[in-house]
Design a protein around this motif. Sequence first.
Motif, PDB file in Angstrom:
ATOM      1  N   THR A 296       0.827  -1.203   0.000  1.00 40.68           N
ATOM      2  CA  THR A 296       0.000   0.000   0.000  1.00 40.68           C
ATOM      3  C   THR A 296       0.862   1.255   0.000  1.00 40.68           C
ATOM      4  N   TYR A 297       1.882   1.264   0.827  1.00 43.62           N
ATOM      5  CA  TYR A 297       2.814   2.393   0.910  1.00 43.62           C
ATOM      6  C   TYR A 297       3.525   2.587  -0.430  1.00 43.62           C
ATOM      7  N   GLY A 298       3.975   1.475  -1.027  1.00 44.68           N
ATOM      8  CA  GLY A 298       4.635   1.561  -2.326  1.00 44.68           C
ATOM      9  C   GLY A 298       3.699   2.037  -3.419  1.00 44.68           C
ATOM     10  N   GLY A 299       2.444   1.591  -3.372  1.00 42.15           N
ATOM     11  CA  GLY A 299       1.469   2.057  -4.346  1.00 42.15           C
ATOM     12  C   GLY A 299       1.226   3.549  -4.225  1.00 42.15           C
ATOM     13  N   PHE A 300       1.166   4.041  -2.993  1.00 39.49           N
ATOM     14  CA  PHE A 300       1.024   5.479  -2.753  1.00 39.49           C
ATOM     15  C   PHE A 300       2.195   6.237  -3.362  1.00 39.49           C
ATOM     16  N   MET A 301       3.423   5.773  -3.098  1.00 37.98           N
ATOM     17  CA  MET A 301       4.611   6.427  -3.653  1.00 37.98           C
ATOM     18  C   MET A 301       4.576   6.444  -5.178  1.00 37.98           C
ATOM     19  N   SER A 302       4.169   5.340  -5.779  1.00 43.46           N
ATOM     20  CA  SER A 302       4.152   5.248  -7.242  1.00 43.46           C
ATOM     21  C   SER A 302       3.090   6.151  -7.844  1.00 43.46           C
ATOM     22  N   LEU A 303       1.932   6.225  -7.202  1.00 42.24           N
ATOM     23  CA  LEU A 303       0.882   7.124  -7.695  1.00 42.24           C
ATOM     24  C   LEU A 303       1.325   8.581  -7.633  1.00 42.24           C
ATOM     25  N   VAL A 304       1.925   8.977  -6.503  1.00 44.62           N
ATOM     26  CA  VAL A 304       2.399  10.359  -6.362  1.00 44.62           C
ATOM     27  C   VAL A 304       3.484  10.662  -7.391  1.00 44.62           C
ATOM     28  N   THR A 305       4.398   9.702  -7.593  1.00 43.91           N
ATOM     29  CA  THR A 305       5.453   9.894  -8.589  1.00 43.91           C
ATOM     30  C   THR A 305       4.866  10.058  -9.981  1.00 43.91           C
ATOM     31  N   SER A 306       3.870   9.260 -10.319  1.00 41.84           N
ATOM     32  CA  SER A 306       3.242   9.339 -11.638  1.00 41.84           C
ATOM     33  C   SER A 306       2.575  10.693 -11.845  1.00 41.84           C
ATOM     34  N   VAL A 307       1.789  11.117 -10.863  1.00 45.84           N
ATOM     35  CA  VAL A 307       1.044  12.374 -10.998  1.00 45.84           C
ATOM     36  C   VAL A 307       1.980  13.571 -11.024  1.00 45.84           C
ATOM     37  N   SER A 308       2.988  13.571 -10.148  1.00 48.49           N
ATOM     38  CA  SER A 308       3.870  14.738 -10.046  1.00 48.49           C
ATOM     39  C   SER A 308       4.711  14.937 -11.301  1.00 48.49           C
ATOM     40  N   GLY A 309       4.934  13.869 -12.060  1.00 43.67           N
ATOM     41  CA  GLY A 309       5.705  14.008 -13.291  1.00 43.67           C
ATOM     42  C   GLY A 309       5.024  14.872 -14.331  1.00 43.67           C
ATOM     43  N   PHE A 310       3.718  15.065 -14.197  1.00 40.19           N
ATOM     44  CA  PHE A 310       2.961  15.860 -15.164  1.00 40.19           C
ATOM     45  C   PHE A 310       2.564  17.226 -14.594  1.00 40.19           C
ATOM     46  N   ARG A 311       3.149  17.549 -13.431  1.00 45.24           N
ATOM     47  CA  ARG A 311       2.930  18.870 -12.852  1.00 45.24           C
ATOM     48  C   ARG A 311       4.158  19.734 -13.069  1.00 45.24           C
ATOM     49  N   ARG A 312       4.014  21.021 -12.792  1.00 44.18           N
ATOM     50  CA  ARG A 312       5.147  21.925 -12.890  1.00 44.18           C
ATOM     51  C   ARG A 312       6.142  21.579 -11.790  1.00 44.18           C
ATOM     52  N   PRO A 313       7.457  21.799 -12.029  1.00 47.96           N
ATOM     53  CA  PRO A 313       8.459  21.503 -11.007  1.00 47.96           C
ATOM     54  C   PRO A 313       8.156  22.220  -9.706  1.00 47.96           C
ATOM     55  N   GLY A 314       8.533  21.579  -8.592  1.00 45.98           N
ATOM     56  CA  GLY A 314       8.269  22.154  -7.276  1.00 45.98           C
ATOM     57  C   GLY A 314       9.221  23.274  -6.929  1.00 45.98           C
ATOM     58  N   ALA A 315       9.182  23.686  -5.686  1.00 49.24           N
ATOM     59  CA  ALA A 315       9.986  24.800  -5.225  1.00 49.24           C
ATOM     60  C   ALA A 315      11.461  24.558  -5.479  1.00 49.24           C
ATOM     61  N   ALA A 316      12.128  25.596  -5.938  1.00 48.68           N
ATOM     62  CA  ALA A 316      13.569  25.528  -6.215  1.00 48.68           C
ATOM     63  C   ALA A 316      13.897  24.442  -7.210  1.00 48.68           C
ATOM     64  N   GLY A 317      12.912  24.099  -8.036  1.00 48.74           N
ATOM     65  CA  GLY A 317      13.164  23.081  -9.049  1.00 48.74           C
ATOM     66  C   GLY A 317      13.302  21.694  -8.515  1.00 48.74           C
ATOM     67  N   SER A 318      12.924  21.461  -7.275  1.00 51.41           N
ATOM     68  CA  SER A 318      13.102  20.124  -6.699  1.00 51.41           C
ATOM     69  C   SER A 318      12.237  19.097  -7.385  1.00 51.41           C
TER      70      SER A 318
END
Length: 481
Positions: A296-318
């Motif tokens: 479940t924890y790994g699935g959460f990490m993978s979902l967040v990674t997938s979604v964030s790849g299509f968002r604008r870069p975070g603060a300071a380009g992180s």
Amino acid sequence: MAGVVERHSIDVVPDEERHGRPFSQFTLWLGANLQITAVITGALAVVFGANAFWSLIGLLLGNLLGGAVMALHAAQGPRLGLPQMITSRAQFGVRGAVVPLALVIVMYLGFFASGTVLAGQAVGRLTHLGETPGIVLFAVVTAVAAAVGYRLVHVLGRIAGLVCALAFLYLGARLLQRADLADLLHDRGFGLPVFLLAVSLSASWQLAFGPYVADYSRYLPRHTSARATFWWTLSGSVLGAQWSMAFGVLAAAAAPAAFVGHEVTYLVGLGGTGLTAAFLYFVIALGKLTINILNTYGGFMSLVTSVSGFRRPGAAGSGTPTVSPRARSLYIAGIMVAGTAVALLGKDSFLASFKDFLLFLLTFFTPWSAINLVDYYLISKERYDIPALGDPAGRYGAWNAGALSVYVLGVLAQFPFLATHFYTGPLVAPLGGADISWLIGLAVPAALYRAVARRDTARVPDPDGPADGREGAAAPAGLGG
């Protein structure tokens, strides 16, 4: 609770928050493997035709080979401070990584469902609620624990490792009171296809941990020995898996009619009745709780990674933002609902489906493992430009056509050698029915990716660049150091 609930998700763990020792990887992976699904995986080798003697050897070989690959992924955690799958952006591109990520999420749902079926049976009998309510109750507890995060995962791993080890010692002694070990191992006739099936079953079991194993080593201090991380992870995972699988082999060989299809009730009946039976139902649920939280924890990490790849870069380009507690809960609830639905739909045809599920998963994760490890250890030399992992316009780009092509070729190269219930490749029969697809899935993409990636020098950080954590800061020597 503020100090207990994890604050980080796919963002880099700062050095000041790193803690622990490599031995924590041993206790976690021992506990994650001392559980009933591993028992059934070992039993499958006997169910599908191998004798007990060669099943044990084949399973050990597969655990060692697959476990070595898995532990190489674990050694990345302390160095980078990142969860496992976000590093795939360095190979496939910030958005291209969604291709293996989508398959990883399917894997998590599958393992969540299969584990929930077995644990739900135990919970249903322990609480007298029945199987379906037991499945739902277990799924809810799993989701709540996964939402708490990293610290609770390790605590449960230590508890499960100790409790389940004691239970398996007791059950092993009870089994050998009913069956003579010499008789079980008397048949030593060797059949290559079923031997390789045993190897593939345990190798796939270990390789399936690869996409999330670094999630649980990333909090270790940056200067933690990579070699120590590797060996503690490998020893815990192989010992736990081989112990459980060996029990499954002997149980299936000793009482195939009583064990196969009735795994939970057989184990509990083997132990006794009354309080002993209640304790064993609890042990089964506890063992499955540990691994299902990982899924479940790994699935959460993978979902967040997938979604964030299509968002604008975070603060300071992180590009690796933290996730609010509410969003974290919603992601995990979605995984729980989907996994529970699969569990309820597939609970009546579990055993045959699980065998094919394991072997088919291997087809898609061996190429990913090969590409990730070749890139990290041989191409990038254990250094990544961490801010660029979140910037589609950065060093790694949005899509890496070369790596994605190698991945697809690595998957396709296995199909002629693949043997499952729903598909058998044309080269399986000439090999006597042996399935060697996973070996092809490691070798072919490893060679192809190294040839392709060596030409793309712009993706490799400067080895003389600043050691401040922005490019995978200077760390201890590798596995040989």
